[in-house]
Design an enzyme around this catalytic site. Structure first.
Site, short mmCIF file in Angstrom:
data_model
loop_
_atom_site.label_atom_id
_atom_site.label_comp_id
_atom_site.label_asym_id
_atom_site.label_seq_id
_atom_site.Cartn_x
_atom_site.Cartn_y
_atom_site.Cartn_z
N ARG A 111 0.81 -1.14 0.08
CA ARG A 111 0.24 -0.15 0.06
C ARG A 111 0.69 1.27 -0.14
O ARG A 111 1.51 1.72 0.44
CB ARG A 111 -0.98 -0.21 1.18
CG ARG A 111 -1.39 1.07 1.61
CD ARG A 111 -3.06 1.11 2.41
NE ARG A 111 -3.82 0.57 1.82
CZ ARG A 111 -4.97 0.15 2.46
NH1 ARG A 111 -5.41 1.26 3.55
NH2 ARG A 111 -6.34 0.01 1.82
N HIS A 138 -7.47 1.03 -6.71
CA HIS A 138 -7.49 -0.09 -5.33
C HIS A 138 -8.00 -1.19 -6.09
O HIS A 138 -9.25 -1.20 -5.48
CB HIS A 138 -8.90 1.20 -4.20
CG HIS A 138 -8.17 0.12 -2.83
ND1 HIS A 138 -7.98 -1.16 -2.50
CD2 HIS A 138 -8.90 -0.14 -1.63
CE1 HIS A 138 -8.08 -1.18 -1.48
NE2 HIS A 138 -8.91 -0.60 -1.02
N GLN A 141 -9.97 -3.71 -3.87
CA GLN A 141 -11.36 -3.41 -3.08
C GLN A 141 -12.47 -3.98 -4.12
O GLN A 141 -13.80 -4.06 -3.12
CB GLN A 141 -11.41 -2.02 -2.81
CG GLN A 141 -12.53 -1.40 -1.67
CD GLN A 141 -12.64 -2.06 -0.48
OE1 GLN A 141 -12.30 -2.50 -0.07
NE2 GLN A 141 -13.96 -2.92 -0.53
N ASP A 227 -17.21 7.25 -1.01
CA ASP A 227 -15.97 6.84 -0.94
C ASP A 227 -15.39 8.21 0.78
O ASP A 227 -16.21 9.48 -0.50
CB ASP A 227 -14.59 6.31 -1.13
CG ASP A 227 -13.63 5.88 -0.85
OD1 ASP A 227 -13.26 5.75 0.53
OD2 ASP A 227 -12.16 5.95 -1.72
N CYS A 267 -16.19 1.42 0.76
CA CYS A 267 -15.22 0.36 0.63
C CYS A 267 -14.48 1.15 2.55
O CYS A 267 -14.21 0.24 3.29
CB CYS A 267 -13.56 0.78 0.39
SG CYS A 267 -13.11 2.26 -0.05
N ARG A 295 -13.09 -8.77 0.69
CA ARG A 295 -12.06 -8.86 1.39
C ARG A 295 -11.37 -9.64 1.48
O ARG A 295 -10.03 -10.39 0.45
CB ARG A 295 -11.23 -7.64 2.11
CG ARG A 295 -11.78 -6.15 1.28
CD ARG A 295 -11.62 -5.56 0.28
NE ARG A 295 -10.04 -5.43 0.83
CZ ARG A 295 -9.15 -4.73 1.16
NH1 ARG A 295 -9.81 -3.37 1.24
NH2 ARG A 295 -8.00 -4.20 0.79
N1 NVA Z 1 -10.04 6.55 -1.19
C1 NVA Z 1 -9.67 5.76 -0.01
C2 NVA Z 1 -9.61 4.73 0.12
C3 NVA Z 1 -9.75 4.20 1.43
C4 NVA Z 1 -9.39 2.70 1.93
C5 NVA Z 1 -8.13 5.71 0.18
O1 NVA Z 1 -7.55 6.03 -0.80
O2 NVA Z 1 -7.68 7.27 1.19
N1 CP Z 2 -10.96 -0.60 2.59
C1 CP Z 2 -9.83 -0.89 2.77
O1 CP Z 2 -9.00 -0.98 2.64
O2 CP Z 2 -9.52 -0.26 4.30
P1 CP Z 2 -8.58 0.05 4.85
O3 CP Z 2 -8.23 1.36 4.71
O4 CP Z 2 -9.05 0.31 6.66
O5 CP Z 2 -7.80 -1.29 4.70
#
Ligand code: NVA
Ligand code: CP
Length: 313
Positions: A111, A138, A141, A227, A267, A295
């Protein structure tokens, strides 16, 4: 003993379109089988002795727990790294990190921030690399979201998904999913936060419709999803975004114009009263907890596919 190298050509999952439609459908179906076995307490240890390294450069709850629990359930083990707790935080190049980690484990999940960063890692990795979220995409997800839709409402081909809010990593991954799997994507975002035409290109015209009014984007949709207004890494824009997104809250009137059988997804993590009303996320059309759980199941199928290919057992 783990082999450290993967039989067959090395595959990565850096964005959804790294897989064909048939491969995505395989992983979804395999995820469904793995979930069924899990619910019946049947062991499914196809990755016995395999090791997953997880590299987190941003915070996580679901991604961490689902990959970590999933790998142990498959019979393998996990190493958890963060930027601050590793030499990445002291400016070791991502390429060198990739060369070293990938000589010691079977699979890597990252990540991070820019997509180019995960691409640079993958280019120097001997083992498959999975995108656990970047600024741009992502894909894990979206696998879970589509599995959830299929479980609740059947095949997604030909249906309509409404994306309400920021044209972020989730939105662009939904767009790839629409192109690959043949459904329509409605997108409504405030000015300044819309899809970038340079990233959209001309191809998706057939699957994409953009709307100024979020309520119109929801009309007739089979899935309404949103989101956070501010994704990780964009926190300095918080105040400007609060103002810009004020009318992009998925509420009961929006759900009322969607298809009567529409489901709501997010998500997570969610901010009730910002991008979604509490009545919607905690209401009868919401499937967010199944979505989060999936997930686990779909990523077990993904890890198995990357390391072992298609399985018949
Ligand atoms: N769009 C959000 C998703 C978090 C799971 C982010 O990138 O922070
Ligand atoms: N939806 C998702 O990826 O959640 P986290 O940021 O908690 O991993």
């Amino acid at each position: 003993m783990s082999a450290i190298t993967t039989p067959g050509p090395l595959r990565h999952f850096l964005q959804l379109r790294d897989f064909s439609e048939s491969e995505i459908l395989y992983v979804l179906e395999r995820g469904r089988i793995i979930k069924d076995r899990f619910k019946r307490y049947l062991p499914h240890r196809t990755l016995h002795d395999r090791n997953l390294a997880m590299v987190f450069e941003k915070a996580s709850t679901r991604t961490r727990v689902s990959f970590e629990a999933g790998m142990y359930q498959l019979g393998g083990s996990v190493i958890h790294l963060t930027t601050e707790g590793s030499q990445l935080g002291r400016a070791e190049p991502i390429e060198d990190t990739a060369r070293v980690i990938s000589r010691m484990v079977d699979l890597v999940m990252i990540r991070t921030y820019e997509q180019t960063r995960i691409e640079r890692f993958a280019a120097h990795s001997r083992v498959p690399v999975i995108n656990g979220l970047t600024n741009e995409f992502h894909p894990c997800q979206i696998l879970a979201d589509i599995l959830t839709f299929v479980e609740h409402r059947g095949p997604i081909r030909g249906r309509t998904v409404a994306w309400i809010g920021d044209a972020n990593n989730m939105a662009y991954t939904w767009l790839q999913a629409a192109e690959l799997l043949g459904f329509t994507l409605h997108v409504s975002a405030p000015e300044g936060y819309r899809l970038d035409p340079r990233r959209v290109g001309s191809q998706p015209a057939a699957v994409l419709r953009e709307f100024d009014d979020p309520l119109e984007a929801c009309r007739g949709a089979h899935l309404v999803t949103t989101d956070v207004w501010t994704s990780m890494g964009y926190e300095s824009e918080n105040e400007a975004r609060r103002l810009a997104f004020a009318d992009w809250c998925v509420d009961e009137p929006m759900m009322a114009v969607a298809d009567p059988e529409a489901v709501f997804m997010h998500c997570l993590p969610a901010h009730r009263g910002e991008e979604v009303a509490g009545e919607v996320i905690d209401g009868p059309q919401s499937v967010v907890w199944d979505e989060a759980e999936n997930r686990l199941h779909v990523q077990k199928a993904l890890m198995e596919f990357l390391l072992l290919g298609r399985r018949e057992d």
